[in-house]
Structures are given as structure tokens and as C-alpha cells.
Design a protein around this motif. Structure first.
Motif, mmCIF file in Angstrom:
data_model
loop_
_atom_site.group_PDB
_atom_site.id
_atom_site.type_symbol
_atom_site.label_atom_id
_atom_site.label_comp_id
_atom_site.label_asym_id
_atom_site.label_seq_id
_atom_site.Cartn_x
_atom_site.Cartn_y
_atom_site.Cartn_z
ATOM 1 N N SER A 266 -26.321 -47.625 24.447
ATOM 2 C CA SER A 266 -25.747 -48.089 24.373
ATOM 3 C C SER A 266 -24.154 -47.759 23.989
ATOM 4 O O SER A 266 -23.459 -48.039 24.152
ATOM 5 C CB SER A 266 -26.205 -49.413 23.545
ATOM 6 N N ARG B 198 -41.502 -47.702 19.655
ATOM 7 C CA ARG B 198 -39.646 -47.299 19.088
ATOM 8 C C ARG B 198 -38.514 -46.521 19.260
ATOM 9 O O ARG B 198 -37.941 -47.235 18.947
ATOM 10 C CB ARG B 198 -40.333 -47.970 17.674
ATOM 11 N N GLU C 176 -36.362 -47.321 22.089
ATOM 12 C CA GLU C 176 -35.895 -48.954 21.249
ATOM 13 C C GLU C 176 -35.033 -48.233 20.583
ATOM 14 O O GLU C 176 -33.207 -47.932 20.941
ATOM 15 C CB GLU C 176 -36.564 -49.840 20.770
ATOM 16 N N LEU C 177 -34.682 -46.713 20.100
ATOM 17 C CA LEU C 177 -33.807 -46.396 19.516
ATOM 18 C C LEU C 177 -33.154 -45.474 19.625
ATOM 19 O O LEU C 177 -31.838 -45.972 19.647
ATOM 20 C CB LEU C 177 -34.147 -45.289 18.082
ATOM 21 N N GLU D 156 -32.717 -46.426 23.508
ATOM 22 C CA GLU D 156 -31.738 -47.296 23.554
ATOM 23 C C GLU D 156 -30.228 -47.680 23.013
ATOM 24 O O GLU D 156 -28.845 -47.744 23.600
ATOM 25 C CB GLU D 156 -31.965 -48.352 24.537
ATOM 26 N N ALA D 157 -30.863 -48.068 21.760
ATOM 27 C CA ALA D 157 -29.494 -48.422 21.084
ATOM 28 C C ALA D 157 -28.655 -47.235 20.687
ATOM 29 O O ALA D 157 -27.096 -47.751 21.239
ATOM 30 C CB ALA D 157 -30.203 -49.031 19.752
ATOM 31 N N ILE D 158 -28.900 -46.244 20.860
ATOM 32 C CA ILE D 158 -27.580 -44.920 20.243
ATOM 33 C C ILE D 158 -26.868 -45.018 21.758
ATOM 34 O O ILE D 158 -25.873 -44.972 21.577
ATOM 35 C CB ILE D 158 -28.446 -43.720 19.478
#
Length: 138
Positions: free
Chosen positions: A109, A99, A102-103, A105-107
Motif C-alpha cells: 500500500s 499473516r 497481510e504484511l 499488502e500493508a507494505i
């Protein structure tokens, strides 16, 4: 879920680790990580998150393994650093921690660095986040 913010490095020599220091000695990485880490925790708390610093003083008395130990699998760990990397921002995520991508990629974005890197080591032989149980980025 808790969000742990690690202000990288800490303090100044001889009793601390300043991180990167400009040639003129006017800008010290540990000062900025401390300043931005505190501001980030304050902002997150205002938005209703449970946010914490990994250390409570701008000193280098707490080793990185101790800084990461409170973040559990359901939490998030963000280690702040201002490196000598030229060309913009980059996010390093611990490639062996589920994960973390995923973290990152979220940051990304939000910041749009376009430079996500999976890593299991740093130029110093290990990442500061490599012993975290939680999704972690540097």
C-alpha cells in the motif's frame, strides 16, 4: 513486536555471496541490501519500533535458517533483495505462513508495486523466509 530486517546475501566472493552483480562489476546486490537494511533499521528505531538486523556484519557467515530463527510469531521479518526482475518492484510473501499476505499488502500500500506473489519456493528451490515463524516477506 520486533521487526527483523534481513539484508540479503552478504559480502563478496570468495568468502561471501554478492547476489546480483552488474556486468561492469560496479553494483553489487549485497552492498545495497546491507546499506538499505541498516538505514531501514535506523529509520524504524527513530519511529519507536524495536528493529534489528538479522546479522551484524556484511559477511555471509550466517545461513538464512539462522537469520530467521529469532523472529517469533508476533514479530515481522523483511528480507531485502535487489533482483534482476525487470519491470519494477515485487513482494514475495511466504504463502504457507499465516499473516504474511497481510504484511505484504500493508507494505505494498506504500510502495504500490502491484506485484504481490505467494510462493513456497524460489528459483533456487526454496525461499529464504520459508522457515520463519513470523509473518515474512522478501
Amino acid at each position: 513486536m520486533k521487526i527483523f530486517i534481513d539484508p540479503g546475501h552478504g559480502g563478496v566472493w570468495p568468502k561471501g555471496d554478492p547476489g546480483v552483480v552488474t556486468k561492469d562489476g560496479q553494483k553489487i546486490e549485497s552492498y545495497y541490501t546491507w546499506m538499505y537494511g541498516n538505514a531501514l533499521v535506523d529509520s524504524l528505531k527513530k519511529e519507536g519500533f524495536k528493529a534489528f538486523l538479522t546479522r551484524n556484519q556484511n559477511e555471509y557467515k550466517i545461513p538464512y535458517s539462522q537469520r530467521t530463527k529469532n523472529a517469533q510469531a508476533e514479530d515481522i521479518l523483511i528480507s531485502l533483495h535487489f533482483d534482476t526482475y525487470l519491470g519494477g518492484k515485487r513482494l514475495i510473501y511466504y504463502g504457507q505462513q499465516e499473516r504474511s499476505l497481510e504484511l505484504a499488502e500493508a507494505i505494498d500500500s506504500f510502495f504500490k508495486s502491484g506485484d504481490l506473489r505467494a510462493s513456497t519456493t524460489s528459483r533456487f528451490g526454496r525461499l529464504y523466509i520459508d522457515d520463519a515463524k513470523s509473518p515474512s516477506v522478501l
